[in-house]
Design a protein around this motif. Structure first.
Motif, PDB file in Angstrom:
ATOM      1  N   MET A 126       0.831  -1.203   0.000  1.00  0.00           N
ATOM      2  CA  MET A 126       0.000   0.000   0.000  1.00  0.00           C
ATOM      3  C   MET A 126       0.874   1.266   0.000  1.00  0.00           C
ATOM      4  N   CYS A 127       1.968   1.247   0.748  1.00  0.00           N
ATOM      5  CA  CYS A 127       2.884   2.387   0.744  1.00  0.00           C
ATOM      6  C   CYS A 127       3.457   2.600  -0.654  1.00  0.00           C
ATOM      7  N   GLY A 128       3.786   1.511  -1.330  1.00  0.00           N
ATOM      8  CA  GLY A 128       4.307   1.595  -2.688  1.00  0.00           C
ATOM      9  C   GLY A 128       3.284   2.157  -3.654  1.00  0.00           C
ATOM     10  N   GLU A 131       3.722   5.668  -5.687  1.00  0.00           N
ATOM     11  CA  GLU A 131       3.635   5.706  -7.136  1.00  0.00           C
ATOM     12  C   GLU A 131       2.568   6.704  -7.595  1.00  0.00           C
ATOM     13  N   LEU A 132       1.444   6.733  -6.903  1.00  0.00           N
ATOM     14  CA  LEU A 132       0.376   7.668  -7.226  1.00  0.00           C
ATOM     15  C   LEU A 132       0.854   9.117  -7.050  1.00  0.00           C
ATOM     16  N   GLU A 133       1.541   9.373  -5.950  1.00  0.00           N
ATOM     17  CA  GLU A 133       2.038  10.721  -5.702  1.00  0.00           C
ATOM     18  C   GLU A 133       3.078  11.121  -6.740  1.00  0.00           C
ATOM     19  N   ARG A 134       3.930  10.192  -7.113  1.00  0.00           N
ATOM     20  CA  ARG A 134       4.944  10.470  -8.134  1.00  0.00           C
ATOM     21  C   ARG A 134       4.292  10.811  -9.470  1.00  0.00           C
ATOM     22  N   ASP A 135       3.255  10.088  -9.838  1.00  0.00           N
ATOM     23  CA  ASP A 135       2.542  10.375 -11.084  1.00  0.00           C
ATOM     24  C   ASP A 135       1.877  11.751 -11.039  1.00  0.00           C
ATOM     25  N   MET A 136       1.320  12.111  -9.894  1.00  0.00           N
ATOM     26  CA  MET A 136       0.677  13.419  -9.761  1.00  0.00           C
ATOM     27  C   MET A 136       1.711  14.540  -9.873  1.00  0.00           C
TER      28      MET A 136
END
Length: 57
Positions: A4-6, A10-15
């Motif tokens: 879940m942390c990963g 990844e979601l934050e990096r994409d944003m």
């Protein structure tokens, strides 16, 4: 738990990537120039620095 942390990382990096690319596109539309504009060519700067130090090349 680590999965879940990963996923969130990844979601934050994409944003972040989307925001950066949008900002770069907007700057390109406004014809923003990056960095300092040089009025003197780089070879002239190199020559002046050699002269100032008393070196020969």
């Amino acid at each position: 738990m680590f999965l879940m942390c990963g996923v969130f990382a990844e979601l934050e990096r994409d944003m972040i990537r989307e925001r950066v690319n949008a900002g770069l596109a907007r700057a390109k539309e406004r014809e923003f120039t990056w960095g300092v504009e040089r009025s003197v060519h780089s070879w002239k700067l190199a020559y002046a620095s050699f002269e100032q130090k008393g070196w020969e090349y």
